[in-house]
Design a protein around this motif. Structure first.
Motif, PDB file in Angstrom:
ATOM      1  N   ASP A 228      35.981  51.668  67.953  1.00  0.00           N
ATOM      2  CA  ASP A 228      35.852  50.876  66.726  1.00  0.00           C
ATOM      3  C   ASP A 228      36.562  51.512  65.534  1.00  0.00           C
ATOM      4  OD1 ASP A 228      34.367  49.010  68.055  1.00  0.00           O
ATOM      5  OD2 ASP A 228      32.426  49.702  67.305  1.00  0.00           O
ATOM      6  N   ARG A 229      36.649  52.854  65.515  1.00  0.00           N
ATOM      7  CA  ARG A 229      37.211  53.535  64.346  1.00  0.00           C
ATOM      8  C   ARG A 229      38.215  54.605  64.764  1.00  0.00           C
ATOM      9  NH1 ARG A 229      31.932  53.182  63.888  1.00  0.00           N
ATOM     10  NH2 ARG A 229      31.668  55.349  64.498  1.00  0.00           N
ATOM     11  N   SER A 242      45.334  46.751  71.635  1.00  0.00           N
ATOM     12  CA  SER A 242      45.324  46.510  70.194  1.00  0.00           C
ATOM     13  C   SER A 242      46.672  45.995  69.724  1.00  0.00           C
ATOM     14  CB  SER A 242      44.986  47.802  69.439  1.00  0.00           C
ATOM     15  OG  SER A 242      45.774  48.862  69.915  1.00  0.00           O
ATOM     16  N   ARG A 278      41.817  43.973  67.720  1.00  0.00           N
ATOM     17  CA  ARG A 278      41.444  44.042  69.135  1.00  0.00           C
ATOM     18  C   ARG A 278      41.447  42.615  69.687  1.00  0.00           C
ATOM     19  NH1 ARG A 278      41.970  49.239  70.884  1.00  0.00           N
ATOM     20  NH2 ARG A 278      40.496  50.698  69.932  1.00  0.00           N
ATOM     21  N   ARG A 281      38.238  40.559  69.956  1.00  0.00           N
ATOM     22  CA  ARG A 281      37.437  40.330  68.749  1.00  0.00           C
ATOM     23  C   ARG A 281      37.960  39.138  67.940  1.00  0.00           C
ATOM     24  NH1 ARG A 281      35.181  45.938  67.705  1.00  0.00           N
ATOM     25  NH2 ARG A 281      34.257  46.239  69.747  1.00  0.00           N
ATOM     26  N   LEU A 347      38.602  36.415  62.411  1.00  0.00           N
ATOM     27  CA  LEU A 347      38.242  37.816  62.644  1.00  0.00           C
ATOM     28  C   LEU A 347      37.045  38.111  61.745  1.00  0.00           C
ATOM     29  CD1 LEU A 347      39.076  40.606  63.878  1.00  0.00           C
ATOM     30  CD2 LEU A 347      40.389  40.970  61.804  1.00  0.00           C
ATOM     31  N   SER A 348      35.937  38.557  62.337  1.00  0.00           N
ATOM     32  CA  SER A 348      34.766  38.825  61.497  1.00  0.00           C
ATOM     33  C   SER A 348      35.082  39.980  60.553  1.00  0.00           C
ATOM     34  CB  SER A 348      33.539  39.133  62.352  1.00  0.00           C
ATOM     35  OG  SER A 348      33.663  40.417  62.888  1.00  0.00           O
ATOM     36  N   GLU A 350      33.327  42.502  59.705  1.00  0.00           N
ATOM     37  CA  GLU A 350      32.966  43.830  60.260  1.00  0.00           C
ATOM     38  C   GLU A 350      34.055  44.364  61.185  1.00  0.00           C
ATOM     39  OE1 GLU A 350      30.089  41.247  61.785  1.00  0.00           O
ATOM     40  OE2 GLU A 350      30.866  40.921  59.769  1.00  0.00           O
ATOM     41  N   ASP A 351      34.781  43.484  61.837  1.00  0.00           N
ATOM     42  CA  ASP A 351      35.822  43.918  62.767  1.00  0.00           C
ATOM     43  C   ASP A 351      37.183  44.080  62.097  1.00  0.00           C
ATOM     44  OD1 ASP A 351      34.053  43.989  64.879  1.00  0.00           O
ATOM     45  OD2 ASP A 351      34.465  41.936  65.500  1.00  0.00           O
ATOM     46  N   THR A 352      37.252  43.876  60.788  1.00  0.00           N
ATOM     47  CA  THR A 352      38.531  44.011  60.083  1.00  0.00           C
ATOM     48  C   THR A 352      38.733  45.485  59.742  1.00  0.00           C
ATOM     49  OG1 THR A 352      38.271  41.771  59.239  1.00  0.00           O
ATOM     50  CG2 THR A 352      39.882  43.173  58.125  1.00  0.00           C
ATOM     51  N   PHE A 353      39.443  46.180  60.632  1.00  0.00           N
ATOM     52  CA  PHE A 353      39.562  47.639  60.538  1.00  0.00           C
ATOM     53  C   PHE A 353      40.977  48.042  60.159  1.00  0.00           C
ATOM     54  CE2 PHE A 353      40.545  51.788  62.433  1.00  0.00           C
ATOM     55  CZ  PHE A 353      39.580  52.562  61.815  1.00  0.00           C
TER      56      PHE A 353
END
Ligand code: ADP
Ligand code: MG
Length: 361
Positions: A228-229, A242, A278, A281, A347-348, A350-353
Motif C-alpha cells: 500500500d505504501r 502498478s 494498482r 483498485r 479510484l477511492s 484512500e487508494d490515491t497514493f
C-alpha cells in the motif's frame, strides 16, 4: 519441539565487496525474536550473500552481527546454532531418510536412543512420520524438501535460514509448501530468515519483508505496508502490478490534466509527483454514483480475459497507458468494455497514493 528461546538478530553496517562491487552495502537490519522475515529482491541483489553472512559461510569486510547480545562475526558456522535449507536439497543420496535427518545430531555426539527419538519427531513435524527407512531416491521433490527441512530443524536451532527452498518445485506444490512452512514456523517459533525473488511468496509467508536491491535494503515493512505504501518506484514495480501517472501538486491539490484529485493526507510541497495506480483498485464506472471517488477519463486500448479476472488496458487523456483489473463480469453492465470505448475510472480517495517526493523523478 523446541524449549529453547528464539533469538533476535542485529546487523550494523555489514559490508561485503567482491572487487570494487558491493554485494552488501552497509546493511543495518533488526530481525525480531521469533519473526518470519523475508529478504526479497531480484537476482544478484545480495540475498544469498546476506544469508551466508548470517550462517557464517561468508565473512563480511566490516560491520557487526549479533545473535541476541552475542557478537558472532568471528563464530564459525557449526557453532552458530543455525539451521539452513537451500534450493537444491543437498540430501545425502546414499543414505535413508532417517540417516539424512540424523546427520546433524551425530555430528553433535547425541546418543543413539536420543537420535532415533528426535529423528522420528522431526519427520512427524514435516508429515513424513514412518518414512525413515526409505531411500531418498524414492521420494518426490516436495518430500525431499521436507526431509531437508527436518534435517535443518532436528537439532532445534534458534535461527532458521532458508535460501529459495521452494523454487525447484512446481507451482501447486510450491504454494502448498508456503503455507506448510509458515505453519511449521508458527508452531516452533524460531527466528526465520527466508530468501526469495518471488514477491507473491514473500507476501504470503512473511511477518515483514526487507526489499533488497544492489546490496542495500530499500524498504523494510509488513506485506500490506509494502504493497500500500511503497517507498519508491522500484518497490512499487517489484511488488504487485502498478501504473504510474505524473501529476502536479499545486497549493496542496493534486492536479492531473486539469482535474483535481483528493488524497487521504496533505500531498506535500508543490511540484511534480507520481501517482501509483494498482489495477485491482480502479473501478470502471457507470454514469451515476461516483461519490467518494476520484475519477479519470480513459479510452479502452485492449481487453484480455484471464480466467479469474479480466485485464483492461486504457489510455488516459494524456496518452499514458494504465491497467484495470476486475473479476470477469464485474465491469459495468456485466460486460467487459470494448476496444475504443470511452470510460470513466474511479479510484477511492484512500487508494490515491503518491510516491514520496524523492521518488518522483
Ligand atoms: P542473489 O542471491 O540476490 O541473487 P548474491 O548474493 O548471490 O545475489 O550476489 C550478489 C552480488 O555479489 C552479485 O553481483 C554476485 O555476482 C556477487 N557475488 C556473489 N558471490 C560472489 C563471489 N563468490 N565472487 C564474486 N562475486 C560474487
Ligand atoms: Mg541467491
Amino acid at each position: 519441539m523446541s524449549n529453547k528461546s528464539s533469538l533476535p538478530i542485529t546487523l550494523r553496517q555489514v559490508t561485503k565487496r567482491y572487487g570494487s562491487a558491493y554485494a552488501l552495502d552497509h546493511i543495518d537490519l533488526d530481525i525480531r525474536s521469533g519473526e518470519f522475515l523475508t529478504l526479497l529482491g531480484p537476482s544478484g541483489s545480495g540475498k544469498t550473500t546476506l544469508l551466508t553472512v548470517l550462517a557464517g559461510f561468508t565473512r563480511p569486510d566490516s560491520g557487526s552481527l549479533k545473535f541476541g547480545d552475542t557478537e558472532v562475526i568471528c563464530t564459525p558456522p557449526q557453532k552458530r546454532d543455525v539451521g539452513m535449507v537451500f534450493q537444491n536439497y543437498a540430501l545425502f543420496p546414499h543414505m535413508t531418510v532417517a540417516g539424512n535427518v540424523a546427520f546433524p545430531l551425530k555430528l553433535r555426539g547425541v546418543s543413539a536412543n536420543e537420535v532415533a527419538r528426535r529423528v522420528e519427531h522431526a519427520l512427524e513435524m514435516v508429515r513424513l512420520g514412518g518414512y525413515g527407512e526409505r531411500g531418498v531416491h524414492q521420494l518426490s521433490g516436495g518430500q525431499c524438501q521436507r526431509v531437508a527441512l527436518a534435517r535443518a530443524m532436528v537439532f532445534e536451532p534458534r535461527i532458521m535460514l532458508m535460501d529459495e527452498p521452494l523454487s525447484a518445485l512446481d507451482k501447486q506444490l510450491r504454494e502448498h509448501m508456503q503455507i506448510e512452512l509458515r505453519q511449521l514456523h508458527d508452531k516452533l517459533g524460531m527466528t526465520t530468515v527466508y530468501v526469495t525473488h518471488d514477491q507473491r511468496e514473500a507476501l504470503t509467508m512473511s511477518d515483514r519483508i526487507a526489499v533488497i536491491n544492489g546490496g542495500r535494503i530499500v524498504q523494510l515493512d509488513t506485506p500490506r505496508g509494502l504493497y500500500d505504501r511503497p517507498a519508491n518506484r522500484f518497490v512499487a514495480e517489484f511488488i504487485g502490478e502498478s501504473s504510474f501517472v505524473p501529476v502536479t501538486i499545486q497549493e496542496g491539490a493534486v492536479r492531473f490534466d486539469g482535474a483535481a484529485l483528493m488524497t487521504p493526507a496533505h500531498p506535500g510541497r508543490d511540484g511534480p509527483r507520481l501517482l501509483m495506480l494498482r489495477p485491482e483498485r480502479l473501478k470502471i464506472l457507470g454514469n451515476s454514483g461516483n461519490a467518494g471517488l476520484n475519477t479519470l477519463n480513459a479510452k479502452v486500448v485492449s481487453t484480455v480475459y484471464q480466467g479469474d479476472s479480466s485485464l483492461v488496458q486504457a489510455a488516459l487523456t494524456d496518452g499514458k497507458l494504465i491497467s484495470v483489473r476486475g473479476a470477469p463480469g464485474s465491469h459495468v453492465g456485466n460486460a467487459c468494455p470494448r476496444v475504443g470505448d470511452n470510460i470513466t475510472l474511479g479510484l477511492s480517495v484512500e487508494d490515491t497514493f503518491l510516491l514520496p517526493e524523492e521518488a518522483a523523478q
